[in-house]
Design a protein around this motif. Sequence first.
Motif, PDB file in Angstrom:
ATOM      1  N   UNK A 183       2.206   1.624  -8.467  1.00  0.00           N
ATOM      2  CA  UNK A 183       3.051   2.797  -8.319  1.00  0.00           C
ATOM      3  C   UNK A 183       4.145   2.576  -7.454  1.00  0.00           C
ATOM      4  N   UNK A 184       3.943   1.980  -5.971  1.00  0.00           N
ATOM      5  CA  UNK A 184       4.776   1.680  -5.130  1.00  0.00           C
ATOM      6  C   UNK A 184       6.153   0.708  -5.646  1.00  0.00           C
ATOM      7  N   UNK A 185       5.709  -0.134  -6.672  1.00  0.00           N
ATOM      8  CA  UNK A 185       6.913  -1.054  -7.236  1.00  0.00           C
ATOM      9  C   UNK A 185       7.609  -0.188  -8.208  1.00  0.00           C
ATOM     10  N   UNK A 186       6.922   0.732  -9.159  1.00  0.00           N
ATOM     11  CA  UNK A 186       7.298   1.524 -10.125  1.00  0.00           C
ATOM     12  C   UNK A 186       6.691   2.725 -10.349  1.00  0.00           C
ATOM     13  N   UNK A 187       7.229   3.805  -9.512  1.00  0.00           N
ATOM     14  CA  UNK A 187       6.602   5.163  -9.449  1.00  0.00           C
ATOM     15  C   UNK A 187       6.536   5.779 -10.786  1.00  0.00           C
TER      16      UNK A 187
END
Lengths: 227, 113
Positions: A183-187
Amino acid sequence: MEIKINTGILSSNDQTAVENKKVFDQTGLFVINMMGSPGAGKTTVLEKAIDILVDSVQVAVIEGDIYTSKDAQRIEKHGVPVKQINTGGACHLEAKMISRVLAEFNLAATQLLIIENVGNLVCPVEFNLGEDIKIAVLSITEGDDKPLKYPLLFRESGAVILNKVDLVDYTDVNMDVLRRDIIRINPGIQIFEVSARTGRGIGEWVQWLLEKVKEKKIRLPKNRVFL
Amino acid sequence: MHEMALMAGVFDIIKQYTTDLEESRVTKVTLVVGEMTNAVPEALQSAFAVYSAGTVVEGAELLIREIPLTAECMSCGWAGKTEKHLFICPQCSSLGLELKTGRELYLESLEVE
């Protein structure tokens, strides 16, 4: 003398991908590009999903593999049209490989085209094929460090399938870390936790996929709906 | 491993610019490569050596200009370098970061003499 160029290295592939996309959009065909490591379970996930999908939509499959047609043979048993592309050593599919085999499908009668890329977490990501969405398949046995080690795949994908969750008690994988890093790479990414072996979670992914297929059809002008 | 395929793309573009430059040689090729691409500079150098052999580019220098990954926060306005590819704002912890640079992958220029 200096010659200014400023042309994308991938521009030739991108151009072909745009042409592929035009073909897909004409009939509202939804196209996914599935990527993941060798052994992540891409083909097994597909086999399980296809058995449910065929009740609602016409599915076709393109299988990318370096040398063999083993995966295509497995998919064929599920009664859907499938074409094998052998890259002959190349570690990824390119847009022109896709455009060459499109004539072999009845695209107007197909609602969902699934492209399974060559097993590889790195190379296929940079090569657009004209797909509507990229889907990453990561088996949890590969380790919770993989999103940070291969961020581009997770950044570019619209969904990630975490496969082999039935094995969670036999590994040291931390599912919270895995989900958090993705999620931190792609919310905006959708995460599906599945076990292709037991069938757990496959239904949820299929429902999501069918929604996407429907959404694309709805966007078509009325006189071009083939459903 | 796909750097060979990327370099094939570079040489396709170079060919378009050098076909009518028969007497000239390319002495320098400049690529711009963002941090968040899967292109490894060392592998690009090896691929460049393979593709340039026997062409007007043979012996040319390959300069790779690397661009860091930067982003801007849509919530608090923070802008800066993104560490470890994590799209989380170091100032307000928002996940609403917009990528600004780091996805570049293009042939910028040729030096010809």
